[in-house]
Scaffold this motif. Sequence first.
Motif, PDB file in Angstrom:
ATOM      1  N   UNK A  86       0.832  -1.208   0.000  1.00 36.55           N
ATOM      2  CA  UNK A  86       0.000   0.000   0.000  1.00 36.55           C
ATOM      3  C   UNK A  86       0.865   1.256   0.000  1.00 36.55           C
ATOM      4  N   UNK A  87       1.971   1.241   0.745  1.00 40.23           N
ATOM      5  CA  UNK A  87       2.867   2.402   0.782  1.00 40.23           C
ATOM      6  C   UNK A  87       3.509   2.657  -0.578  1.00 40.23           C
ATOM      7  N   UNK A  88       3.701   1.591  -1.357  1.00 37.76           N
ATOM      8  CA  UNK A  88       4.299   1.741  -2.680  1.00 37.76           C
ATOM      9  C   UNK A  88       3.276   2.131  -3.741  1.00 37.76           C
ATOM     10  N   UNK A  89       2.035   2.331  -3.325  1.00 43.70           N
ATOM     11  CA  UNK A  89       1.021   2.825  -4.244  1.00 43.70           C
ATOM     12  C   UNK A  89       0.175   1.764  -4.907  1.00 43.70           C
ATOM     13  N   UNK A  90       0.266   0.511  -4.464  1.00 38.36           N
ATOM     14  CA  UNK A  90      -0.534  -0.554  -5.070  1.00 38.36           C
ATOM     15  C   UNK A  90      -1.990  -0.423  -4.641  1.00 38.36           C
ATOM     16  N   UNK A  91      -2.891  -0.657  -5.583  1.00 39.98           N
ATOM     17  CA  UNK A  91      -4.318  -0.611  -5.270  1.00 39.98           C
ATOM     18  C   UNK A  91      -4.719  -1.871  -4.507  1.00 39.98           C
ATOM     19  N   UNK A  92      -5.947  -1.868  -3.972  1.00 41.34           N
ATOM     20  CA  UNK A  92      -6.416  -3.039  -3.229  1.00 41.34           C
ATOM     21  C   UNK A  92      -6.490  -4.273  -4.116  1.00 41.34           C
ATOM     22  N   UNK A 117       7.643 -11.789  -3.483  1.00 43.45           N
ATOM     23  CA  UNK A 117       6.445 -11.069  -3.915  1.00 43.45           C
ATOM     24  C   UNK A 117       6.880  -9.807  -4.640  1.00 43.45           C
ATOM     25  N   UNK A 118       6.312  -9.597  -5.832  1.00 42.98           N
ATOM     26  CA  UNK A 118       6.601  -8.383  -6.599  1.00 42.98           C
ATOM     27  C   UNK A 118       5.321  -7.591  -6.779  1.00 42.98           C
ATOM     28  N   UNK A 119       5.425  -6.285  -6.639  1.00 41.69           N
ATOM     29  CA  UNK A 119       4.250  -5.417  -6.754  1.00 41.69           C
ATOM     30  C   UNK A 119       4.139  -4.872  -8.171  1.00 41.69           C
ATOM     31  N   UNK A 141      -2.964  -5.462  -4.666  1.00 38.10           N
ATOM     32  CA  UNK A 141      -2.452  -6.077  -3.434  1.00 38.10           C
ATOM     33  C   UNK A 141      -2.994  -7.495  -3.286  1.00 38.10           C
ATOM     34  N   UNK A 142      -4.270  -7.661  -3.619  1.00 37.21           N
ATOM     35  CA  UNK A 142      -4.867  -8.990  -3.480  1.00 37.21           C
ATOM     36  C   UNK A 142      -4.208  -9.982  -4.430  1.00 37.21           C
ATOM     37  N   UNK A 143      -4.057  -9.597  -5.706  1.00 45.39           N
ATOM     38  CA  UNK A 143      -3.560 -10.547  -6.699  1.00 45.39           C
ATOM     39  C   UNK A 143      -2.049 -10.730  -6.657  1.00 45.39           C
ATOM     40  N   UNK A 144      -1.315  -9.772  -6.130  1.00 47.56           N
ATOM     41  CA  UNK A 144       0.145  -9.888  -6.115  1.00 47.56           C
ATOM     42  C   UNK A 144       0.714 -10.261  -4.754  1.00 47.56           C
ATOM     43  N   UNK A 145      -0.075 -10.078  -3.684  1.00 46.99           N
ATOM     44  CA  UNK A 145       0.427 -10.378  -2.338  1.00 46.99           C
ATOM     45  C   UNK A 145      -0.421 -11.441  -1.655  1.00 46.99           C
TER      46      UNK A 145
END
Length: 298
Positions: free
Chosen positions: A201-207, A296-298, A210-214
């Motif tokens: 989230x701090x790196x600017x990823x949307x929800x 994990x990559x964002x 975040x769900x699909x990548x983390x």
Amino acid sequence: MGHPQVNFRKTPELGSAREARLINSLVVIAYILPIALILGPFCIFFVVSFGRVEASAVVIDFNLSNYVRILADSTVRMVIGRTLVIGIATALVCTLVGFPAAYLMKILGPTRRSLLMVAFAVPLLMSYVIKIYTVRNLLGTNGVINHFLMASGLVSQPLEFFTLSYYGVFLTLTSVLLPFAVFPIFLSLDRIPASLVEAAADLGASRTRIFWTVIFPLSLSGVAVSLTFTFVLAIGDFITPELVGGPNGFTLGRIIFSQFGLGFNWPFGAALSIFMMMIVTVALALATRIRPPGKVTF
């Protein structure tokens, strides 16, 4: 003049040695007992599968006729194919429905999470037969769903689609086995460090990202357990097809049950059991290949 009193006490070293031997013995028993209880029946079934029935007696003459029959009999092949379809469909639907439920359980507060966990845990404490009859009363020709459809005018007569067929077996298994999919997925979600989600989230990823990548990649171990549990339980079930499937709902588990019952063909039933165990082994081997990513990559 009194004699000196001698106290015979165990030295700490002697006591520790005895405790160590006791612990080692218990560990050996803990390993040997489950292995014996699993491998023992398996070995018996394996030997019996090479026999035949003659004059109401099982004769072990080490022939492959039972395994040849499994591959040559079109009816048996059809039942095995339908059993695999039901098992795969049940595993997929339970996992697809169980993942959102587990994710909701993860993000809820402690009180609501506890209530939802109890709602999924209570069916596990109930008798399996009672759960099947409960679902049967909902889906049966005189069940709640058919009464609602007839009262609303959507149908003119009760639908047998929900029972006395493979569809009824599938719907019942999905309802009964859903908790076995929810809890493994919830445990995998609960073990995901919150710091990873916060970093994304701090790196600017949307929800969604975040769900699909983390979240989803790190929960794959729970998804694998969910798929394996529900698939293995579905293909091995014989009570549900017996009570819900009717004459059109034969599965592999039901055939095995009949061979050890009225059919009195233990060698063929043992061969089918070995064949089912091979299917389960393949499913477990495939499940071990579903692993969370190393990074994990964002």
